[in-house]
Write a protein that holds these residues in place. Structure first.
Motif, PDB file in Angstrom:
ATOM      1  N   GLY A  51     -11.078 -19.606 -38.043  1.00  0.00           N
ATOM      2  CA  GLY A  51     -12.260 -19.146 -38.753  1.00  0.00           C
ATOM      3  C   GLY A  51     -11.946 -18.315 -39.987  1.00  0.00           C
ATOM      4  O   GLY A  51     -12.645 -18.395 -40.997  1.00  0.00           O
ATOM      5  N   TRP A  52     -10.868 -17.524 -39.941  1.00  0.00           N
ATOM      6  CA  TRP A  52     -10.541 -16.679 -41.100  1.00  0.00           C
ATOM      7  C   TRP A  52     -10.357 -17.517 -42.346  1.00  0.00           C
ATOM      8  O   TRP A  52     -10.793 -17.150 -43.442  1.00  0.00           O
ATOM      9  CB  TRP A  52      -9.290 -15.834 -40.823  1.00  0.00           C
ATOM     10  CG  TRP A  52      -8.031 -16.638 -40.631  1.00  0.00           C
ATOM     11  CD1 TRP A  52      -7.555 -17.141 -39.468  1.00  0.00           C
ATOM     12  CD2 TRP A  52      -7.103 -17.027 -41.639  1.00  0.00           C
ATOM     13  NE1 TRP A  52      -6.389 -17.834 -39.682  1.00  0.00           N
ATOM     14  CE2 TRP A  52      -6.089 -17.776 -41.008  1.00  0.00           C
ATOM     15  CE3 TRP A  52      -7.026 -16.832 -43.021  1.00  0.00           C
ATOM     16  CZ2 TRP A  52      -5.013 -18.333 -41.701  1.00  0.00           C
ATOM     17  CZ3 TRP A  52      -5.955 -17.383 -43.708  1.00  0.00           C
ATOM     18  CH2 TRP A  52      -4.965 -18.119 -43.050  1.00  0.00           C
ATOM     19  N   PRO A  67     -15.688 -23.918 -36.564  1.00  0.00           N
ATOM     20  CA  PRO A  67     -14.548 -24.794 -36.296  1.00  0.00           C
ATOM     21  C   PRO A  67     -14.082 -24.646 -34.846  1.00  0.00           C
ATOM     22  O   PRO A  67     -14.308 -23.612 -34.222  1.00  0.00           O
ATOM     23  CB  PRO A  67     -13.487 -24.283 -37.269  1.00  0.00           C
ATOM     24  CG  PRO A  67     -13.862 -22.888 -37.577  1.00  0.00           C
ATOM     25  CD  PRO A  67     -15.328 -22.755 -37.389  1.00  0.00           C
ATOM     26  N   ALA A  68     -13.479 -25.708 -34.309  1.00  0.00           N
ATOM     27  CA  ALA A  68     -12.952 -25.651 -32.955  1.00  0.00           C
ATOM     28  C   ALA A  68     -11.809 -24.641 -32.927  1.00  0.00           C
ATOM     29  O   ALA A  68     -10.974 -24.616 -33.827  1.00  0.00           O
ATOM     30  CB  ALA A  68     -12.447 -27.032 -32.533  1.00  0.00           C
ATOM     31  N   PRO A  69     -11.762 -23.779 -31.905  1.00  0.00           N
ATOM     32  CA  PRO A  69     -10.658 -22.824 -31.840  1.00  0.00           C
ATOM     33  C   PRO A  69      -9.331 -23.562 -31.720  1.00  0.00           C
ATOM     34  O   PRO A  69      -9.222 -24.547 -30.980  1.00  0.00           O
ATOM     35  CB  PRO A  69     -10.961 -22.004 -30.585  1.00  0.00           C
ATOM     36  CG  PRO A  69     -12.060 -22.686 -29.886  1.00  0.00           C
ATOM     37  CD  PRO A  69     -12.706 -23.655 -30.811  1.00  0.00           C
ATOM     38  N   ALA A 107      -4.800 -26.410 -38.952  1.00  0.00           N
ATOM     39  CA  ALA A 107      -6.263 -26.363 -38.962  1.00  0.00           C
ATOM     40  C   ALA A 107      -6.745 -25.316 -39.962  1.00  0.00           C
ATOM     41  O   ALA A 107      -7.696 -25.542 -40.715  1.00  0.00           O
ATOM     42  CB  ALA A 107      -6.777 -26.041 -37.568  1.00  0.00           C
ATOM     43  N   ALA A 108      -6.058 -24.155 -39.982  1.00  0.00           N
ATOM     44  CA  ALA A 108      -6.447 -23.105 -40.922  1.00  0.00           C
ATOM     45  C   ALA A 108      -6.150 -23.542 -42.350  1.00  0.00           C
ATOM     46  O   ALA A 108      -6.969 -23.348 -43.257  1.00  0.00           O
ATOM     47  CB  ALA A 108      -5.697 -21.818 -40.599  1.00  0.00           C
ATOM     48  N   ALA A 109      -4.987 -24.155 -42.567  1.00  0.00           N
ATOM     49  CA  ALA A 109      -4.610 -24.568 -43.923  1.00  0.00           C
ATOM     50  C   ALA A 109      -5.618 -25.566 -44.468  1.00  0.00           C
ATOM     51  O   ALA A 109      -5.963 -25.528 -45.654  1.00  0.00           O
ATOM     52  CB  ALA A 109      -3.217 -25.174 -43.916  1.00  0.00           C
TER      53      ALA A 109
END
Lengths: 126, 82, 324
Positions: free
Chosen positions: C171-172, C244-246, C252-254
């Motif tokens: 999420g960040w 977003p899915a954890p 995923a973050a990128a």
């Protein structure tokens, strides 16, 4: 040259204050005193800032440091009502923020309605 | 949190795709705008050749678009192939 | 060394506030400097008109300054926000808000100086239309602020919406990406809108009879120049509201961060380019009014083509968000 500058400063600053006082009194009467007080506070500093833009024009001639000092002074001044609103519950931030843009709103309103108020003279008709 | 090699590669590929397409879009955007500005000026100066000038503008823009398309290709390669 | 969540959130808020005010002041300062520079040129050309030029400059600068006051408002909000008991994800949201408003004020601040400067110079060239020039300058300058207003909307949403339901990882990246997307895209649209407004003030002084088609062409050109920042706004909204899915994976973050960067950076060029096209059309509407309709058509075709790379960038962002 000072007359016109003074005249335009006086016109917009006083209109801003009158509008803020009227709207603020209305908001206070309607039961939102923090909103009304915040609006008046924001408008007051907005008007001071507008007057200072003109007054500090002289500083602009004084080199980079004086220019920067003038800019910082005005930004510091505009921060005062925001900080007060953030710190004290009797001023609402949602009143201060529109108040800060009241001079700009008055300028735009003045020029936006000019088309209907003043008949353009001859050559300007497009 | 341990970061595995494959994860790092995927992350770099995604970031690379975004940066590639993002930066790659700046040049064609500005360049094609310049072409359009000059085309407007030319049509204003010589209205009789409007059709020819519009065609020239579109060809010029299509050519300067190509680097944007290269960026898009690279971005898609990074997303789906790497 | 371990820090409490509250410390981290406070650090992010202060860093965001600093970035916001620092970048926000730069744009308005350049724009006001441009106005003042042209006011000087105008005064040297026609010094009896200096009161009118001065008045115009004062009013123009007051409106051009709005972008940096937006930044000031967001910066003060960030500095005095109550972060007691906030979740860790709030740190990313606050940093994103600061980045968004700081970048967003940059382009509008510079751009809204262009009409001010050209109107001052126009007064020296054509004193009979002083009042029209001021009105035209104010309209152009106010429309150039729109991208900064988009940025402020996104910044306020990032500050006040409760994101605690969003998993911190990734999420960040979504929240910082949301800030980058609108903030970066606003640079081009603000600058481009200013170019069109400046050209219309220049044209009005050259040929006062063309005021109606000039203002119309300017407004249409500015509206199209704003499209890249609307793409940025769209991607920001998707990033903020799609949980977003954890996942612990870095990829995923990128992907989410890159989605914001891609639409943001990709909007800069088309925004400036569309502004140049609009400026070219506006400048020649003033010289050759009979060609107004043709010029508008060519401008729109040219702008549509130079918009295409912003659309590619948005497609890549959407792929990064929804597909990979």
């Amino acid at each position: 040259m000072d007359d016109t500058l003074r005249e335009i400063q006086k016109r917009y600053a006083s209109r801003t204050l009158y509008a803020a006082l009227a709207a603020g009194a209305l908001l206070m009467a309607a039961g939102w005193p923090p909103l009304g007080k915040g609006l008046i506070l924001g408008a007051l500093f907005s008007a001071i800032n507008f007057v200072l833009i003109g007054e500090l024009l002289v500083w602009r001639l004084g080199g980079a440091r004086a220019r920067l000092a003038g800019q910082m002074l005005r930004f510091g001044l505009m921060a005062v009502p925001l900080v007060m609103a953030a710190r004290r519950p009797e001023f609402s931030l949602w009143g201060v923020v529109p108040g800060l843009f009241l001079v700009q709103a008055m300028i735009l309103a003045d020029h936006g309605t000019r088309r209907w108020r003043i008949r353009p003279q001859g050559i300007e008709e497009g | 949190m341990a970061i595995e090699g494959a994860d790092l590669v995927k992350a770099a590929a995604y970031l690379g795709a975004g940066i590639s397409m993002g930066l790659g879009a700046i040049g064609p955007g500005v360049g094609e705008g310049m072409v359009a500005a000059k085309a407007c000026e030319a049509i204003g100066a010589n209205p009789n050749e409007a059709g020819l000038l519009t065609r020239t503008m579109l060809v010029g823009q299509a050519v300067s678009e190509s680097t944007g398309i290269y960026s898009l290709v690279i971005a898609l390669l990074l997303l789906f192939v790497v | 060394m371990e820090f409490s969540t509250q410390t981290i959130v406070a650090v992010a808020a202060y860093a965001g506030g600093g970035i916001c005010m620092g970048l926000g002041a730069v744009g308005a300062a350049i724009g006001e400097g441009y106005t003042a520079a042209w006011a000087n040129l105008a005064t040297s050309r026609n010094s009896e008109l200096s009161p009118d030029i001065f008045k115009n400059m004062l009013v123009g600068q007051a409106v051009a300054e709005s972008a940096s006051i937006f930044a000031l408002v967001i910066a003060i909000l960030l500095l005095f926000l109550d972060v007691q008991g906030a979740a860790l994800i709030k740190a990313a949201a606050l940093l994103g808000a600061g980045i968004c408003m700081g970048l967003g004020a940059l382009g509008s601040g510079i751009g809204s100086g262009f009409p001010g400067g050209q109107a001052c110079f126009g007064i020296a060239r054509q004193p009979a239309v002083t009042s029209r020039l001021t009105t035209n300058m104010l309209i152009g300058s106010a429309v150039s602020q729109t991208p900064a207003i988009f940025s402020m909307v996104v910044a306020l949403m990032l500050i006040f919406i409760d994101f605690s339901a969003m998993p911190f990882h990734p999420g960040w990246a979504a929240l910082i990406g949301a800030g980058l997307s609108t903030g970066l895209a606003a640079i081009g649209s603000g600058y481009g809108g200013g170019l069109a407004a400046g050209a219309s003030c220049e044209g009005l002084a050259r040929q006062p009879l063309t005021v109606a088609p000039l203002t119309t062409t300017m407004l249409v050109g500015q509206a199209v120049s704003q499209t890249p920042s609307i793409f940025g706004l769209l991607v920001s909204f998707i990033l903020m509201f799609r949980t977003p899915a954890p996942s612990a994976s870095l990829a995923a973050a990128a992907a989410l961060l890159a989605a914001g960067l891609c639409t943001g950076l990709g909007g800069i060029g088309p925004g400036i380019g569309n502004g140049q096209a609009a400026a070219g059309a506006v400048r020649w509407v003033a010289r050759n009014m009979a060609m107004g309709a043709d010029l508008m058509r060519v401008m729109l075709v040219g702008q549509a083509v130079s918009q295409s790379t912003a659309i590619y960038a948005m497609v890549v962002s959407l792929v990064l968000i929804f597909v990979v």
